[in-house]
Design a protein around this motif. Structure first.
Motif, mmCIF file in Angstrom:
data_model
loop_
_atom_site.group_PDB
_atom_site.id
_atom_site.type_symbol
_atom_site.label_atom_id
_atom_site.label_comp_id
_atom_site.label_asym_id
_atom_site.label_seq_id
_atom_site.Cartn_x
_atom_site.Cartn_y
_atom_site.Cartn_z
ATOM 1 N N CYS A 1 10.537 14.087 13.456
ATOM 2 C CA CYS A 1 10.616 13.140 14.587
ATOM 3 C C CYS A 1 9.244 12.636 15.030
ATOM 4 O O CYS A 1 9.033 12.383 16.222
ATOM 5 C CB CYS A 1 11.384 13.737 15.748
ATOM 6 S SG CYS A 1 13.076 14.170 15.340
ATOM 7 N N LYS A 2 8.313 12.497 14.088
ATOM 8 C CA LYS A 2 7.014 11.909 14.418
ATOM 9 C C LYS A 2 7.254 10.461 14.869
ATOM 10 O O LYS A 2 7.947 9.711 14.187
ATOM 11 C CB LYS A 2 6.088 11.926 13.204
ATOM 12 C CG LYS A 2 4.742 11.306 13.491
ATOM 13 C CD LYS A 2 3.844 11.318 12.264
ATOM 14 C CE LYS A 2 2.538 10.603 12.590
ATOM 15 N NZ LYS A 2 1.740 10.388 11.398
ATOM 16 N N ARG B 1 0.857 -1.196 0.000
ATOM 17 C CA ARG B 1 0.000 0.000 0.000
ATOM 18 C C ARG B 1 0.889 1.241 0.000
ATOM 19 O O ARG B 1 1.621 1.500 0.942
ATOM 20 C CB ARG B 1 -0.899 0.010 1.230
ATOM 21 C CG ARG B 1 -1.807 1.214 1.293
ATOM 22 C CD ARG B 1 -2.756 1.104 2.495
ATOM 23 N NE ARG B 1 -3.206 2.415 2.869
ATOM 24 C CZ ARG B 1 -2.690 3.165 3.839
ATOM 25 N NH1 ARG B 1 -1.718 2.717 4.582
ATOM 26 N NH2 ARG B 1 -3.178 4.355 4.091
ATOM 27 N N ARG B 2 0.820 1.979 -1.083
ATOM 28 C CA ARG B 2 1.654 3.170 -1.243
ATOM 29 C C ARG B 2 1.046 4.350 -0.494
ATOM 30 O O ARG B 2 -0.171 4.532 -0.496
ATOM 31 C CB ARG B 2 1.781 3.501 -2.721
ATOM 32 C CG ARG B 2 2.892 4.460 -3.024
ATOM 33 C CD ARG B 2 3.108 4.546 -4.515
ATOM 34 N NE ARG B 2 4.302 5.332 -4.738
ATOM 35 C CZ ARG B 2 5.149 5.148 -5.709
ATOM 36 N NH1 ARG B 2 4.943 4.207 -6.587
ATOM 37 N NH2 ARG B 2 6.204 5.907 -5.823
ATOM 38 N N ILE B 3 1.918 5.138 0.154
ATOM 39 C CA ILE B 3 1.485 6.365 0.820
ATOM 40 C C ILE B 3 2.306 7.525 0.263
ATOM 41 O O ILE B 3 3.287 7.315 -0.455
ATOM 42 C CB ILE B 3 1.640 6.264 2.365
ATOM 43 C CG1 ILE B 3 3.102 6.047 2.761
ATOM 44 C CG2 ILE B 3 0.743 5.161 2.921
ATOM 45 C CD1 ILE B 3 3.359 6.132 4.258
ATOM 46 N N ASP B 4 1.926 8.732 0.588
ATOM 47 C CA ASP B 4 2.627 9.931 0.103
ATOM 48 C C ASP B 4 4.040 9.972 0.684
ATOM 49 O O ASP B 4 4.219 10.168 1.884
ATOM 50 C CB ASP B 4 1.835 11.169 0.514
ATOM 51 C CG ASP B 4 2.475 12.471 0.075
ATOM 52 O OD1 ASP B 4 3.450 12.450 -0.713
ATOM 53 O OD2 ASP B 4 2.005 13.528 0.523
ATOM 54 N N HIS B 5 5.050 9.770 -0.167
ATOM 55 C CA HIS B 5 6.419 9.710 0.343
ATOM 56 C C HIS B 5 6.931 11.072 0.815
ATOM 57 O O HIS B 5 7.728 11.139 1.740
ATOM 58 C CB HIS B 5 7.380 9.069 -0.669
ATOM 59 C CG HIS B 5 7.707 9.918 -1.854
ATOM 60 N ND1 HIS B 5 6.879 10.015 -2.941
ATOM 61 C CD2 HIS B 5 8.776 10.690 -2.118
ATOM 62 C CE1 HIS B 5 7.432 10.812 -3.832
ATOM 63 N NE2 HIS B 5 8.587 11.249 -3.351
ATOM 64 N N GLU B 6 6.459 12.135 0.234
ATOM 65 C CA GLU B 6 6.905 13.457 0.680
ATOM 66 C C GLU B 6 6.425 13.727 2.107
ATOM 67 O O GLU B 6 7.176 14.242 2.934
ATOM 68 C CB GLU B 6 6.428 14.543 -0.288
ATOM 69 C CG GLU B 6 7.137 14.463 -1.627
ATOM 70 C CD GLU B 6 6.637 15.498 -2.623
ATOM 71 O OE1 GLU B 6 5.697 16.256 -2.293
ATOM 72 O OE2 GLU B 6 7.194 15.544 -3.725
ATOM 73 N N GLN B 7 5.175 13.362 2.401
ATOM 74 C CA GLN B 7 4.652 13.542 3.760
ATOM 75 C C GLN B 7 5.367 12.608 4.737
ATOM 76 O O GLN B 7 5.666 12.990 5.865
ATOM 77 C CB GLN B 7 3.145 13.300 3.808
ATOM 78 C CG GLN B 7 2.540 13.585 5.167
ATOM 79 C CD GLN B 7 2.724 15.040 5.593
ATOM 80 O OE1 GLN B 7 2.402 15.963 4.847
ATOM 81 N NE2 GLN B 7 3.261 15.261 6.789
ATOM 82 N N ALA B 8 5.656 11.386 4.320
ATOM 83 C CA ALA B 8 6.356 10.432 5.184
ATOM 84 C C ALA B 8 7.743 10.953 5.553
ATOM 85 O O ALA B 8 8.172 10.846 6.709
ATOM 86 C CB ALA B 8 6.464 9.072 4.500
ATOM 87 N N VAL B 9 8.444 11.546 4.596
ATOM 88 C CA VAL B 9 9.773 12.097 4.876
ATOM 89 C C VAL B 9 9.661 13.297 5.812
ATOM 90 O O VAL B 9 10.443 13.436 6.760
ATOM 91 C CB VAL B 9 10.506 12.472 3.561
ATOM 92 C CG1 VAL B 9 11.775 13.251 3.847
ATOM 93 C CG2 VAL B 9 10.809 11.215 2.762
ATOM 94 N N LYS B 10 8.664 14.167 5.583
ATOM 95 C CA LYS B 10 8.450 15.310 6.484
ATOM 96 C C LYS B 10 8.188 14.831 7.906
ATOM 97 O O LYS B 10 8.733 15.378 8.869
ATOM 98 C CB LYS B 10 7.275 16.164 5.999
ATOM 99 C CG LYS B 10 7.578 17.012 4.798
ATOM 100 C CD LYS B 10 6.336 17.798 4.379
ATOM 101 C CE LYS B 10 6.559 18.507 3.067
ATOM 102 N NZ LYS B 10 5.333 19.185 2.609
#
Length: 69
Positions: free
Chosen positions: A21-22, A7-16
């Motif tokens: 430090c989420k 399941r793909r998620i938004d990689h830009e948001q994941a990196v942010k």
């Protein structure tokens, strides 16, 4: 070991989120890679980040996370 459909998620948001430090488990991987470590990380809900190294540094190209996490 064959890689399942992820399941793909938004990689830009994941990196942010990672850089902010989420609280989450983040695992980096080569594009197309799959082994027992990645399978278990995905199973428990970790964020898998595909990375490639280019001439100007490291690039995040995709992110995956099991649904329900």
């Amino acid at each position: 070991m064959k890689r399942p459909r992820l399941r793909r998620i938004d990689h830009e948001q994941a990196v942010k989120d990672m850089l902010a430090c989420k609280p989450e488990i983040y695992v980096t991987m080569d594009p197309g890679a799959w082994d027992s470590l990645l399978a278990e990380a995905y199973r428990v809900g970790a964020v898998l980040l595909e990375v490639v190294e280019g001439d100007r540094g490291i690039y995040y190209t995709a992110a995956y996370q099991k649904e329900g996490k």
